[in-house]
Write an enzyme that holds these catalytic residues in place. Structure first.
Site, PDB file in Angstrom:
ATOM      1  N   LEU A 233     -30.540 -27.335   2.944  1.00 25.68           N
ATOM      2  CA  LEU A 233     -31.679 -27.212   2.032  1.00 25.68           C
ATOM      3  C   LEU A 233     -32.014 -25.735   1.877  1.00 25.68           C
ATOM      4  O   LEU A 233     -32.405 -25.080   2.840  1.00 25.68           O
ATOM      5  CB  LEU A 233     -32.886 -27.967   2.606  1.00 25.68           C
ATOM      6  CG  LEU A 233     -34.097 -28.179   1.699  1.00 25.68           C
ATOM      7  CD1 LEU A 233     -33.787 -29.223   0.618  1.00 25.68           C
ATOM      8  CD2 LEU A 233     -35.299 -28.627   2.530  1.00 25.68           C
ATOM      9  N   HIS A 234     -31.827 -25.218   0.670  1.00 21.14           N
ATOM     10  CA  HIS A 234     -32.092 -23.791   0.495  1.00 21.14           C
ATOM     11  C   HIS A 234     -32.523 -23.403  -0.910  1.00 21.14           C
ATOM     12  O   HIS A 234     -32.959 -22.275  -1.136  1.00 21.14           O
ATOM     13  CB  HIS A 234     -30.832 -22.984   0.836  1.00 21.14           C
ATOM     14  CG  HIS A 234     -29.779 -23.079  -0.241  1.00 21.14           C
ATOM     15  ND1 HIS A 234     -28.946 -24.163  -0.374  1.00 21.14           N
ATOM     16  CD2 HIS A 234     -29.457 -22.228  -1.250  1.00 21.14           C
ATOM     17  CE1 HIS A 234     -28.136 -23.975  -1.398  1.00 21.14           C
ATOM     18  NE2 HIS A 234     -28.424 -22.814  -1.956  1.00 21.14           N
ATOM     19  N   ARG A 235     -32.415 -24.317  -1.884  1.00 20.47           N
ATOM     20  CA  ARG A 235     -32.680 -23.951  -3.274  1.00 20.47           C
ATOM     21  C   ARG A 235     -34.139 -23.532  -3.452  1.00 20.47           C
ATOM     22  O   ARG A 235     -35.041 -24.238  -3.004  1.00 20.47           O
ATOM     23  CB  ARG A 235     -32.308 -25.119  -4.191  1.00 20.47           C
ATOM     24  CG  ARG A 235     -32.210 -24.752  -5.651  1.00 20.47           C
ATOM     25  CD  ARG A 235     -31.433 -25.802  -6.425  1.00 20.47           C
ATOM     26  NE  ARG A 235     -30.041 -25.853  -5.982  1.00 20.47           N
ATOM     27  CZ  ARG A 235     -29.108 -24.987  -6.376  1.00 20.47           C
ATOM     28  NH1 ARG A 235     -29.409 -24.030  -7.220  1.00 20.47           N
ATOM     29  NH2 ARG A 235     -27.869 -25.100  -5.933  1.00 20.47           N
TER      30      ARG A 235
ATOM     31  N   ASP B 291     -29.045 -29.776  -1.277  1.00 23.93           N
ATOM     32  CA  ASP B 291     -29.344 -29.294  -2.626  1.00 23.93           C
ATOM     33  C   ASP B 291     -28.321 -28.237  -3.037  1.00 23.93           C
ATOM     34  O   ASP B 291     -28.499 -27.504  -3.999  1.00 23.93           O
ATOM     35  CB  ASP B 291     -30.778 -28.755  -2.737  1.00 23.93           C
ATOM     36  CG  ASP B 291     -31.071 -27.592  -1.795  1.00 23.93           C
ATOM     37  OD1 ASP B 291     -30.151 -27.112  -1.112  1.00 23.93           O
ATOM     38  OD2 ASP B 291     -32.251 -27.160  -1.746  1.00 23.93           O
TER      39      ASP B 291
END
Length: 368
Positions: A211-213, A286
């Protein structure tokens, strides 16, 4: 023929590595050489000599050290530094991959110097102009000479945008080339040599998360909603979560706490991550690349986004687009528990030979 290969971040090198290996197989009977440029867009402490050894490639010929700053500052620094490389090397082709700022910056420089541009992963579109990557994809493809596409949707998008059919080449996916290459290495490596072997063994069934967006982690309400849902999921099934530095920063800034059953790991090298996610019950992500790689190995994937530039992974592969709400995450997990799992199939030409096709096309066109 001389090709400059551009990479700005670790995932770019994973896409370039198969192309370098394909070039080397042709060098005995073809006048072809390459230079590898690392723009330094993303600093990565894990990119040691062993990183390039794992990829089966040498270290870059040039390191531009152009990271940091805003999108505009970074793009400008890359352009200034890369222009000097092009003037010194005088390549026939500049090959860029993906959709990072380096892709855009180096394409513009090459085109203004009348050097042909080849774009690997051309034609992908999310149709979401709030994504910086979408801008990079569109602008790069506006000035590209050789479009190498990973799925037929890419061809359709490019034709709709007025590109000539003869310049568009559906070749498969170099990311799958790399995945198959690395998967074979992981299977041939003693499991106990992986740093998280004991953890993996102790968990039994588990999920894998990335998860990084920015649209997910920079918004406090959205990030809290996502984390609360994942905390509920983790109460039943533990989650392995290599935490991106950006996500770590935002979690700490917002004071959002994750369940202890979400095992937070430092960022992982490619083989370490592959060793973990390949055996997960499913992947929540993501990311763009993991949507494709999970399809490549038949692992169920739930993408925490409202759109994807990789629709073939949904239509043919194991990927399901679930949106960004906590309720949707819980619904996806609920379906997984009930056995509602996409098996999917491998898209056409995702066979580990995309890089060979790319190199053959460039040789035939530039040299012949």
């Amino acid at each position: 023929m001389k090709i400059i290969l551009v990479a700005g971040a670790r995932p770019n090198f994973m896409k370039v590595a198969p192309i370098i290996r394909a070039i080397k197989t042709r060098q005995n009977n073809t006048a072809i050489e390459y230079r590898l440029v690392h723009t330094g867009q993303h600093y990565d402490a894990n990119m040691s000599e062993s990183f390039f050894d794992d990829l089966g490639i040498p270290a870059p010929d040039y390191h531009l050290n152009a990271g940091g700053g805003s999108h505009s500052e970074q793009t400008a620094k890359i352009m200034v530094a890369f222009e000097k490389v092009c003037l010194d090397e005088a390549p026939d082709v500049v090959l860029v991959v993906g959709d990072v700022n380096s892709t855009l910056a180096c394409s513009i420089v090459a085109k203004k110097l009348l050097i042909k541009v080849a774009h690997v992963e051309a034609g992908l579109r999310s149709f979401d102009l709030t994504m910086p990557e979408e801008i990079n994809r569109m602008v790069t493809d506006a000035i590209t000479d050789y479009f190498f596409t990973t799925e037929k949707h890419g061809n359709e998008n490019l034709l709709r945008e007025g590109k000539s059919d003869g310049s568009i080449h559906y070749v498969g996916h170099v990311m799958i080339d790399n995945l198959l290459f690395q998967h074979a290495k992981v299977l041939n490596t003693e499991a106990t040599s992986f740093s998280n072997h004991d953890l993996k063994k102790s968990l039994g069934n588990y999920l894998f998360l990335t998860l990084h967006r920015p649209s997910n982690v920079d918004n406090e309400a959205r990030l809290l909603d996502i984390v609360e849902a994942l905390n509920q999921v983790a109460e039943e099934t533990p989650i392995l979560f290599p935490v991106h530095p950006r996500t770590r920063k935002m979690l700490d800034s917002f004071g959002i706490r994750m369940s202890e059953r979400i095992v937070q790991l430092d960022p992982l090298g490619y083989q370490e991550a592959l060793y973990l996610w390949k055996d997960a019950l499913c992947v929540f992500t993501d990311s763009g690349g993991l949507q494709e790689e999970t399809t490549g190995l038949g692992v169920p994937c739930f993408t925490i986004r409202d759109n994807t530039e990789r629709p073939v992974t949904v239509e043919e592969g194991t990927n399901t687009l679930i949106g960004t709400t906590g309720s949707n995450i819980l619904a996806a997990y609920g379906g997984l528990k009930k056995g509602h799992v996409k098996t999917g199939s491998m898209p056409e030409l995702w066979d580990g030979k995309a890089a060979q096709r790319i190199v053959d096309i460039l040789i035939d066109d530039v040299i012949s």
